[in-house]
Enzyme design. Structure first.
Site, mmCIF file in Angstrom:
data_model
loop_
_atom_site.group_PDB
_atom_site.id
_atom_site.type_symbol
_atom_site.label_atom_id
_atom_site.label_comp_id
_atom_site.label_asym_id
_atom_site.label_seq_id
_atom_site.Cartn_x
_atom_site.Cartn_y
_atom_site.Cartn_z
ATOM 1 N N ASP A 187 -52.042 -97.282 -0.742
ATOM 2 C CA ASP A 187 -53.391 -97.757 -0.411
ATOM 3 C C ASP A 187 -53.943 -98.713 -1.471
ATOM 4 O OD1 ASP A 187 -52.547 -95.122 0.194
ATOM 5 O OD2 ASP A 187 -54.521 -94.522 0.889
ATOM 6 N N ASP A 233 -60.195 -96.641 -6.174
ATOM 7 C CA ASP A 233 -60.699 -97.255 -4.945
ATOM 8 C C ASP A 233 -61.901 -98.168 -5.185
ATOM 9 O OD1 ASP A 233 -58.847 -96.571 -3.020
ATOM 10 O OD2 ASP A 233 -59.657 -94.549 -2.805
#
Ligand code: GLY
Length: 388
Positions: free
Chosen positions: A164, A108
């Site tokens: 994601d 991330d």
């Protein structure tokens, strides 16, 4: 490549009114939360600080920690209110501690630094911000599994990719452009291609998690992840796919990413309820009615970008859907109380499969809901800064 949206005067006036309210609320929040890294609010509506030691939410490397600073940079780009710039800079300084926690970093890195330091560098030219973003880009590139052709998501499961991650790829597209090194872009495109092959289903819906064979990259199985169950359709995952494929098209011009984005968008719109308030999972039972406003805000951003890319006759369909969602959520889910740090309410972390709504984080304020709702409104107003 990008068209203007040709909003009706009524729609433009609505978007201006919404932005006025966001700016009025945020101009107070930015001062009172300047020294925090918030990702939501406590039971009193006060921003929780992920950097506050001793609290149960303490986590300097939480994947949401870049959104607060990023939101402030995005607002500064449009308003030039120096208070937003000060908070963005403060956020970046605080986040240096997270950048050095190498063993706690996962995929991330785009959410964490591209929206923060990437934004800072693009907007202010700050060399320290550029350096932070490069560090993040190199760690992300190092997570690429050579045989598998995907970027490893989390640290516990070495063979998993998640949808994601499409939203972390802009960090790699940026690095490739910034120093003219195509390797970063190749990694990003290999991962996007894998996402089309393994995460995107025939009907335009998306599997949240894929497990791969480590040696060949072949798909072993999929998991329901934060959705209702395996084979269901977690709405935020659909939204990550919709906006993520659109962004890969914007950076590469490759039509296969645009086609993938349109497939997901068509599925997303077809599965929205009549009230345009996104449920947590499109394939969960109709009752109880559980919303995830963050899915709507993220999807709206992708739909508006599609409307800008496509000819107006085709793009209008996507713009109308985005506006329907933003208006419905603006009316039902936005909190305009100046004393509360909650802005977009009714976000949900995951589907509560065991029935425990509190543990699953259902119907709460989440910082990326605020980020993407604001981004969508700014897109309607024609703001030029594109953080991705
Ligand atoms: N990226 C994790 C989530 O969407 O909850």
């Amino acid at each position: 490549m990008s068209n203007s949206l040709n909003l009706t005067p009524e729609l433009r006036a609505w978007a201006e009114e919404m932005f006025g309210k966001i700016d009025a609320k945020m101009s107070k929040m930015t001062i009172r939360s300047r020294n925090k890294i918030p990702d939501g609010v406590d039971e009193n509506g006060v921003h929780k600080d992920r950097f506050e030691e001793g609290k149960k939410w303490f986590n300097k490397n939480w994947w949401c920690n870049g959104f607060w600073g990023g939101l402030n940079y995005m607002l500064w780009a449009y308003t030039k209110n120096e208070e937003y710039l000060k908070t963005g800079k403060r956020s970046e300084e605080l986040m240096d501690e997270a950048l050095m926690n190498y063993d706690k970093l996962d995929h991330d890195l785009g959410f964490l630094w591209h929206l923060l330091s990437g934004a800072s560098y693009k907007l202010t030219g700050d060399k320290a911000s550029r350096c932070r973003n490069f560090f993040a880009a190199n760690v992300l590139a190092s997570r690429y599994v050579l045989n598998g052709g995907f970027i490893r998501a989390w640290n516990r499961e070495p063979d998993w990719s998640i949808i994601d991650c499409l939203m972390n790829l802009p960090l790699l597209y940026w690095a490739a452009d910034e120093i003219g090194d195509v390797r970063y872009k190749r990694i990003a495109m290999a991962h996007a291609d894998m996402s089309i092959m393994d995460h995107l289903r025939e009907d335009g819906s998306i599997a949240h998690i894929c497990e791969h064979n480590r040696e060949t990259g072949e798909l072993v199985k999929t998991y329901g992840g934060q959705g209702y169950c395996e084979g269901s359709s977690w709405s935020r995952g659909q939204a990550w796919g919709l906006y993520g494929f659109t962004i890969s098209y914007i950076h590469t011009g490759e039509k296969r990413y645009l086609d993938a984005a349109k497939r997901v968008a068509n599925y997303f719109i077809a599965n929205c309820s009549d009230d345009w308030l996104p449920r947590i999972d499109f394939r969960a039972p109709a009752e109880p009615v559980l919303y995830d406003s963050t899915a709507g805000a993220i999807a709206a951003c992708g739909l508006i970008e599609l409307a800008k890319i496509l000819p107006e006759t085709e793009g209008r369909y996507y713009l109308d859907a985005a506006v329907n969602m933003l208006r419905a959520m603006g009316e039902k889910f936005m909190n305009w109380d100046d004393n509360s740090d909650c802005m977009l309410d009714y976000g949900s972390v995951r589907y509560p499969c065991d029935g425990d709504l509190k543990k699953a984080g259902v119907h709460i304020s989440i910082i990326y809901g605020d980020y993407f709702y604001t981004e969508a409104i700014l897109k309607l107003l024609g703001a030029e800064f594109f953080p991705w």
